[in-house]
Scaffold this active site. Structure first.
Site, PDB file in Angstrom:
ATOM      1  N   HIS A  91      -1.272  -9.439   1.640  1.00 59.43           N
ATOM      2  CA  HIS A  91      -0.216 -10.385   1.260  1.00 59.43           C
ATOM      3  C   HIS A  91       0.230 -11.211   2.464  1.00 59.43           C
ATOM      4  CE1 HIS A  91       3.477 -11.642  -0.931  1.00 59.43           C
ATOM      5  NE2 HIS A  91       4.027 -11.575   0.278  1.00 59.43           N
ATOM      6  N   GLU A  92       0.466 -10.567   3.603  1.00 62.13           N
ATOM      7  CA  GLU A  92       0.922 -11.285   4.788  1.00 62.13           C
ATOM      8  C   GLU A  92      -0.185 -12.157   5.379  1.00 62.13           C
ATOM      9  OE1 GLU A  92       3.963 -11.403   5.271  1.00 62.13           O
ATOM     10  OE2 GLU A  92       4.516  -9.713   3.998  1.00 62.13           O
ATOM     11  N   HIS A 152      -0.198 -15.314   3.440  1.00 61.68           N
ATOM     12  CA  HIS A 152       0.867 -16.229   3.881  1.00 61.68           C
ATOM     13  C   HIS A 152       0.401 -17.059   5.080  1.00 61.68           C
ATOM     14  CE1 HIS A 152       4.295 -15.421   1.397  1.00 61.68           C
ATOM     15  NE2 HIS A 152       4.428 -14.152   1.755  1.00 61.68           N
ATOM     16  N   GLU A 157       5.526 -16.488  -2.682  1.00 57.98           N
ATOM     17  CA  GLU A 157       5.338 -15.041  -2.699  1.00 57.98           C
ATOM     18  C   GLU A 157       4.301 -14.654  -3.750  1.00 57.98           C
ATOM     19  OE1 GLU A 157       6.474 -12.674  -0.727  1.00 57.98           O
ATOM     20  OE2 GLU A 157       7.489 -14.177   0.491  1.00 57.98           O
TER      21      GLU A 157
END
Length: 261
Positions: free
Chosen positions: A128-129, A132, A193
Site C-alpha cells: 500500500h505504501e 502511494h 487510499e
C-alpha cells in the site's frame, strides 16, 4: 487596466497553470494535478526523511528492520518504478500506522509490525505504501494544497477589495478553507487510499504474497481500533468495511496475478 479585464487575465492565467500541471498517471490512467516535477521527488523525500530521523526513534538494525526491508524491497522490485531509491525504516513508537514520502521513502511503526500475524499482512501494508510512492500521491496532495491556498487567499483579497471590510475578507478565507478541507482535500485523500489499496494489492500478489492477506489486514485493523473513531466523511481514510468490500470484489483478479508469478 479595468477590473473586468484584470479578472479575465487572472482567470486565464489560472486556467493555464491548472492545465499545464494536469498529467495522466501511467499506472492508473487517472488525471492528476501535480505542480512538482518527478525529478524533485527524491530530494523532497530525502529532506523529509532526514527531518524525521532527527526527532523519531528510527531503528537502524535488528530482526524487525531486516524483515521490513526484505519484504519492502521484494515488492518495490516488481513495482512500476523499481528504480526509485527505496528506503524502508521502522520507527520504534507505539503507533498503529505507516506512511510513504515522495521518492520511495517508506516508514512503518513498530506497533504496526508487532500487530500483524504474518509476512503477507506486512506485505499488504508495505505494498500500500509503495503504491502511494509510485503513484506520486504525496506530490499530488502537496500540489493541491498549494493551489487551494492560493485560491483561498485570492478570494479573501477579492472580497476585501470589493467590500473594504477586513472581517468579511477573513470570513471568506475561513469558509474557503473549511470547504476545501471538507469537500476537496479529504474526499480526494480517501480516493487515493483506495487507489493505493488496489495497486498495492496487485504489487504484493505479483511479488508472491497471498493477496487475501490484504482483506485479513483490514479485518484485523477493525479489531485493533478504539471504539468511537471519526466517521468516514470526516476522515482522510476510507472505512475499513469499504476497503474490505472493494478488495474482495477485486480478489479474483489479484489471485490471478498471484498464481501467474
Amino acid at each position: 487596466m479595468g477590473k473586468l479585464s484584470l479578472k479575465h487575465v487572472v482567470g486565464a492565467a489560472l486556467i493555464f497553470v491548472l492545465s499545464a500541471c494536469v498529467t495522466t498517471n501511467e499506472v492508473t490512467g487517472r488525471s492528476q494535478f501535480i505542480t512538482i516535477p518527478a525529478s524533485e521527488d527524491t530530494s523532497l523525500g530525502l529532506e523529509a526523511m532526514a527531518e524525521v530521523k532527527k526527532t523519531a526513534p528510527v531503528l537502524e538494525s535488528g530482526p524487525m528492520v531486516d524483515r521490513v526491508r526484505r519484504i519492502g524491497k521484494r515488492i518495490a522490485a516488481i513495482s512500476d518504478n523499481p528504480n526509485l531509491p527505496w528506503d524502508f525504516v521502522v520507527i520504534d513508537e507505539p503507533v498503529l500506522n505507516a506512511w510513504a514520502l515522495p521518492g520511495g521513502k517508506v516508514a512503518v511503526y513498530a506497533k504496526m509490525v508487532n500487530s500483524l500475524t504474518d509476512d503477507a499482512e506486512l506485505a499488504a501494508v508495505l505494498g500500500h505504501e509503495i503504491a502511494h510512492a509510485v503513484l506520486r500521491h504525496g506530490a499530488e496532495q502537496l500540489s493541491r494544497a498549494q493551489m487551494q491556498s492560493l485560491i483561498i487567499v485570492g478570494v479573501g483579497a477579492a472580497v476585501g477589495a470589493a467590500t473594504k471590510d477586513d472581517e468579511k475578507a477573513q470570513l471568506a478565507v475561513g469558509l474557503g478553507s473549511l470547504a476545501a478541507q471538507g469537500f476537496v482535500a479529504l474526499p480526494h485523500s480517501r480516493s487515493m487510499e483506495l487507489e493505493a489499496d488496489d495497486i498495492g494489492t496487485r504489487y504484493m500478489a505479483k511479488a508472491g504474497y497471498d493477496p487475501r492477506a490484504a482483506v485479513r489486514l483490514w479485518e484485523h485493523m477493525k479489531t485493533l481500533k478504539d471504539a468511537g473513531g471519526p466517521p468516514t466523511f470526516l476522515s482522510t481514510h476510507p472505512s475499513d468495511d469499504k476497503r474490505i468490500d472493494r478488495l474482495q470484489a477485486q480478489m479474483p483478479y489479484y489471485l490471478s496475478v498471484y498464481k501467474k508469478r
